[in-house]
Enzyme design. Structure first.
Site, PDB file in Angstrom:
ATOM      1  N   HIS A 287       0.855  -1.190   0.000  1.00  0.00           N
ATOM      2  CA  HIS A 287       0.000   0.000   0.000  1.00  0.00           C
ATOM      3  C   HIS A 287       0.885   1.232   0.000  1.00  0.00           C
ATOM      4  O   HIS A 287       1.994   1.209   0.533  1.00  0.00           O
ATOM      5  CB  HIS A 287      -0.949   0.007   1.204  1.00  0.00           C
ATOM      6  N   LEU A 288       0.390   2.300  -0.617  1.00  0.00           N
ATOM      7  CA  LEU A 288       1.122   3.554  -0.684  1.00  0.00           C
ATOM      8  C   LEU A 288       0.317   4.634   0.023  1.00  0.00           C
ATOM      9  O   LEU A 288      -0.912   4.657  -0.053  1.00  0.00           O
ATOM     10  CB  LEU A 288       1.367   3.962  -2.141  1.00  0.00           C
TER      11      LEU A 288
END
Ligand SMILES: [Zn+2]
Length: 154
Positions: A107-108
């Site tokens: 995830h960013l």
């Protein structure tokens, strides 16, 4: 982000399906989904989450990084329109030693910043003052995401 670990299983896999409003999901595509961080550093702290359980950018298929880049641009456009921040932080924590709260599922992070807001690093582990609830932020962002995501070329 210790609170995230009280949930059974992988919190990001658990949100691959289900009610978007309940889970603060803003947008879904086959490869990625966009969700509010439940433990935000700032109002509007967004997470772009891979649509399957894999840990690192190097685990991505050839199709996934281009979609990621397009969606990161969408996220910045959404934050700019909804919040008019002075700046944007965007980042990826690969592995626990790099600060990943959920190291197994890629995830960013993207979050809006304002001149004079609390320094990003100094907020970790401390009580954060949130000017808006997650519900308020979701309500504000959802129509902007829907409109911009439907725009030609996105
Ligand atoms: Zn997962």
């Amino acid at each position: 982000m210790s609170g995230e670990r009280h949930e059974e299983g992988c919190i990001f896999c658990n949100r691959l399906a289900g009610d978007d409003r309940e889970h603060y999901v803003l947008h879904r595509e086959p490869g990625w989904y966009l969700i509010l961080n439940l433990y935000p550093y700032n109002s509007g702290h967004l997470l772009l989450v891979l649509g399957r359980h894999a840990a690192r950018l190097s685990d991505c298929t050839p199709a996934e990084p281009p979609d990621m880049a397009r969606l990161l641009k969408l996220m910045e456009d959404v934050l700019q329109e909804a919040f008019r921040p002075d700046g944007i932080n965007c980042g990826y924590n690969g592995g626990t030693s790099a600060g990943a709260g959920i190291p197994g599922h890629l995830h960013l992070h993207m979050l809006p910043r304002w001149s004079g807001d609390t320094n990003f690093m100094s907020t970790i582990g401390q009580t954060r003052v949130m000017p808006q609830t997650l519900d308020q932020v979701w309500e504000r962002l959802k129509p902007v995401v829907d409109r911009l995501a439907a725009a030609p070329g996105v």
